[in-house]
Write a protein that holds these residues in place. Structure first.
Motif, PDB file in Angstrom:
ATOM      1  N   ILE A  43       0.834  -1.198   0.000  1.00 22.07           N
ATOM      2  CA  ILE A  43       0.000   0.000   0.000  1.00 22.07           C
ATOM      3  C   ILE A  43       0.868   1.248   0.000  1.00 22.07           C
ATOM      4  O   ILE A  43       0.602   2.203  -0.725  1.00 22.07           O
ATOM      5  N   HIS A  44       1.921   1.229   0.777  1.00 25.15           N
ATOM      6  CA  HIS A  44       2.841   2.364   0.805  1.00 25.15           C
ATOM      7  C   HIS A  44       3.419   2.613  -0.590  1.00 25.15           C
ATOM      8  O   HIS A  44       3.445   3.754  -1.064  1.00 25.15           O
ATOM      9  N   THR A  45       3.841   1.559  -1.257  1.00 22.26           N
ATOM     10  CA  THR A  45       4.409   1.683  -2.600  1.00 22.26           C
ATOM     11  C   THR A  45       3.374   2.220  -3.588  1.00 22.26           C
ATOM     12  O   THR A  45       3.667   3.116  -4.385  1.00 22.26           O
ATOM     13  N   SER A  46       2.169   1.696  -3.522  1.00 18.45           N
ATOM     14  CA  SER A  46       1.106   2.169  -4.418  1.00 18.45           C
ATOM     15  C   SER A  46       0.797   3.637  -4.178  1.00 18.45           C
ATOM     16  O   SER A  46       0.624   4.413  -5.127  1.00 18.45           O
ATOM     17  N   MET A  47       0.713   4.043  -2.908  1.00 17.97           N
ATOM     18  CA  MET A  47       0.436   5.444  -2.593  1.00 17.97           C
ATOM     19  C   MET A  47       1.581   6.341  -3.053  1.00 17.97           C
ATOM     20  O   MET A  47       1.339   7.448  -3.549  1.00 17.97           O
ATOM     21  N   GLU A  48       2.801   5.907  -2.901  1.00 16.25           N
ATOM     22  CA  GLU A  48       3.949   6.701  -3.369  1.00 16.25           C
ATOM     23  C   GLU A  48       3.863   6.927  -4.877  1.00 16.25           C
ATOM     24  O   GLU A  48       4.090   8.037  -5.359  1.00 16.25           O
ATOM     25  N   LYS A  49       3.531   5.882  -5.623  1.00 18.45           N
ATOM     26  CA  LYS A  49       3.386   6.017  -7.082  1.00 18.45           C
ATOM     27  C   LYS A  49       2.277   7.028  -7.408  1.00 18.45           C
ATOM     28  O   LYS A  49       2.431   7.877  -8.280  1.00 18.45           O
ATOM     29  N   PHE A  50       1.162   6.898  -6.707  1.00 16.74           N
ATOM     30  CA  PHE A  50       0.036   7.798  -6.946  1.00 16.74           C
ATOM     31  C   PHE A  50       0.402   9.238  -6.606  1.00 16.74           C
ATOM     32  O   PHE A  50       0.117  10.170  -7.369  1.00 16.74           O
ATOM     33  N   LEU A  51       1.048   9.449  -5.470  1.00 20.33           N
ATOM     34  CA  LEU A  51       1.437  10.802  -5.072  1.00 20.33           C
ATOM     35  C   LEU A  51       2.483  11.375  -6.019  1.00 20.33           C
ATOM     36  O   LEU A  51       2.469  12.572  -6.306  1.00 20.33           O
ATOM     37  N   ASP A  52       3.367  10.530  -6.538  1.00 21.43           N
ATOM     38  CA  ASP A  52       4.328  10.991  -7.552  1.00 21.43           C
ATOM     39  C   ASP A  52       3.591  11.450  -8.809  1.00 21.43           C
ATOM     40  O   ASP A  52       3.926  12.483  -9.389  1.00 21.43           O
ATOM     41  N   SER A  53       2.588  10.686  -9.224  1.00 19.23           N
ATOM     42  CA  SER A  53       1.798  11.059 -10.403  1.00 19.23           C
ATOM     43  C   SER A  53       1.034  12.353 -10.166  1.00 19.23           C
ATOM     44  O   SER A  53       0.990  13.231 -11.038  1.00 19.23           O
ATOM     45  N   THR A  54       0.435  12.468  -9.001  1.00 11.18           N
ATOM     46  CA  THR A  54      -0.305  13.676  -8.653  1.00 11.18           C
ATOM     47  C   THR A  54       0.627  14.888  -8.628  1.00 11.18           C
ATOM     48  O   THR A  54       0.316  15.940  -9.185  1.00 11.18           O
ATOM     49  N   SER A  55       1.769  14.721  -8.020  1.00 11.80           N
ATOM     50  CA  SER A  55       2.753  15.799  -7.944  1.00 11.80           C
ATOM     51  C   SER A  55       3.223  16.209  -9.335  1.00 11.80           C
ATOM     52  O   SER A  55       3.365  17.401  -9.630  1.00 11.80           O
ATOM     53  N   ALA A  56       3.438  15.238 -10.204  1.00 10.88           N
ATOM     54  CA  ALA A  56       3.873  15.541 -11.573  1.00 10.88           C
ATOM     55  C   ALA A  56       2.839  16.370 -12.316  1.00 10.88           C
ATOM     56  O   ALA A  56       3.175  17.315 -13.038  1.00 10.88           O
ATOM     57  N   VAL A  57       1.559  16.042 -12.127  1.00 14.79           N
ATOM     58  CA  VAL A  57       0.500  16.816 -12.781  1.00 14.79           C
ATOM     59  C   VAL A  57       0.469  18.236 -12.216  1.00 14.79           C
ATOM     60  O   VAL A  57       0.372  19.209 -12.964  1.00 14.79           O
ATOM     61  N   LEU A  58       0.533  18.349 -10.900  1.00 17.42           N
ATOM     62  CA  LEU A  58       0.459  19.669 -10.276  1.00 17.42           C
ATOM     63  C   LEU A  58       1.635  20.559 -10.655  1.00 17.42           C
ATOM     64  O   LEU A  58       1.508  21.791 -10.677  1.00 17.42           O
ATOM     65  N   THR A  59       2.771  19.976 -10.943  1.00 19.50           N
ATOM     66  CA  THR A  59       3.954  20.782 -11.304  1.00 19.50           C
ATOM     67  C   THR A  59       4.145  20.921 -12.804  1.00 19.50           C
ATOM     68  O   THR A  59       5.045  21.621 -13.245  1.00 19.50           O
ATOM     69  N   SER A  60       3.293  20.291 -13.599  1.00 19.81           N
ATOM     70  CA  SER A  60       3.493  20.248 -15.054  1.00 19.81           C
ATOM     71  C   SER A  60       3.517  21.629 -15.711  1.00 19.81           C
ATOM     72  O   SER A  60       4.215  21.825 -16.706  1.00 19.81           O
ATOM     73  N   GLN A  61       2.785  22.583 -15.195  1.00 20.93           N
ATOM     74  CA  GLN A  61       2.743  23.911 -15.818  1.00 20.93           C
ATOM     75  C   GLN A  61       3.945  24.770 -15.452  1.00 20.93           C
ATOM     76  O   GLN A  61       4.106  25.858 -15.988  1.00 20.93           O
ATOM     77  N   TYR A  62       4.782  24.283 -14.545  1.00 20.06           N
ATOM     78  CA  TYR A  62       5.964  25.039 -14.153  1.00 20.06           C
ATOM     79  C   TYR A  62       7.118  24.780 -15.118  1.00 20.06           C
ATOM     80  O   TYR A  62       8.114  25.464 -15.076  1.00 20.06           O
ATOM     81  N   ARG A  63       7.007  23.800 -15.959  1.00 16.25           N
ATOM     82  CA  ARG A  63       8.121  23.423 -16.844  1.00 16.25           C
ATOM     83  C   ARG A  63       8.109  24.222 -18.105  1.00 16.25           C
ATOM     84  O   ARG A  63       7.215  24.735 -18.607  1.00 16.25           O
TER      85      ARG A  63
END
Length: 147
Positions: free
Chosen positions: A127-147
Motif C-alpha cells: 500500500i505504501h508503494t502504491s500510494m507513493e506512485k500515486f502521489l508521484d503522479s499527482t505531484s507531476a500533474v500539479l507541477t506540469s505547468q511550471y516546466r
C-alpha cells in the motif's frame, strides 16, 4: 506514472479510510506539512496556523477533498487536477517543490487500521508503494505547468 490494477485497488482501499475522516486527516496532514516544510507557511500569511485551528482544519479538508477527487479519477489526473494546477501556478504562485505530499499522508496506525487483519494499512509495504506512485503522479500533474 501509470498505476497497475493492484496499485489502484490498494489506493482506493486505503483512501476509503481517509474518506471517512476528512477533517481530522486533513488537519493532521497539514500540521505535519507545516512542521516538515516550514516554508509552506509563507503561503498562508493571513491564517492562524496554530495546531488545531479552524483555518488549518478547513484548509486540510480542502486538500483531502482534492485528493479524493484525484483518487476517484486517477485515470485522468490532468483533467481532474487542472483547476487546482491553474490556481497554484497562476494565482497562488506555489513553489512546485511543495507538492511533494508523502509526508501529508503518512498516517498514524490509530487512524487507518484494517480491523479484520489488525494491520495498520498505512504501513503495509504494498500500500505504501502504491500510494507513493500515486502521489508521484499527482505531484507531476500539479507541477506540469511550471516546466
Amino acid at each position: 506514472m501509470a498505476q497497475s490494477a493492484e496499485d489502484k485497488a490498494n489506493i482506493r482501499g486505503f483512501w476509503e479510510n481517509v474518506r471517512g475522516n476528512t477533517a481530522e486527516t486533513g488537519r493532521e496532514a497539514l500540521e505535519r506539512t507545516f512542521l516538515s516544510f516550514r516554508t509552506v507557511k509563507t503561503y498562508f500569511p493571513h491564517c492562524d496556523l496554530s495546531p488545531g485551528s479552524a483555518q488549518v482544519r478547513d484548509q486540510g479538508r480542502k486538500v483531502i477533498f482534492a485528493m479524493t477527487d484525484a483518487v476517484d479519477n486517477m485515470d485522468d489526473l490532468p483533467t481532474v487536477l487542472s483547476a487546482l494546477t491553474d490556481l497554484h501556478t497562476h494565482k497562488l504562485y506555489v513553489d512546485p517543490v511543495n507538492f511533494r505530499m508523502s509526508v501529508l499522508l503518512a498516517p498514524g496506525p490509530q487512524h487507518y487500521c484494517d480491523h479484520v487483519q489488525s494491520v495498520p494499512m498505512g504501513f503495509q509495504p504494498a500500500i505504501h508503494t502504491s500510494m507513493e506512485k500515486f502521489l508521484d503522479s499527482t505531484s507531476a500533474v500539479l507541477t506540469s505547468q511550471y516546466r
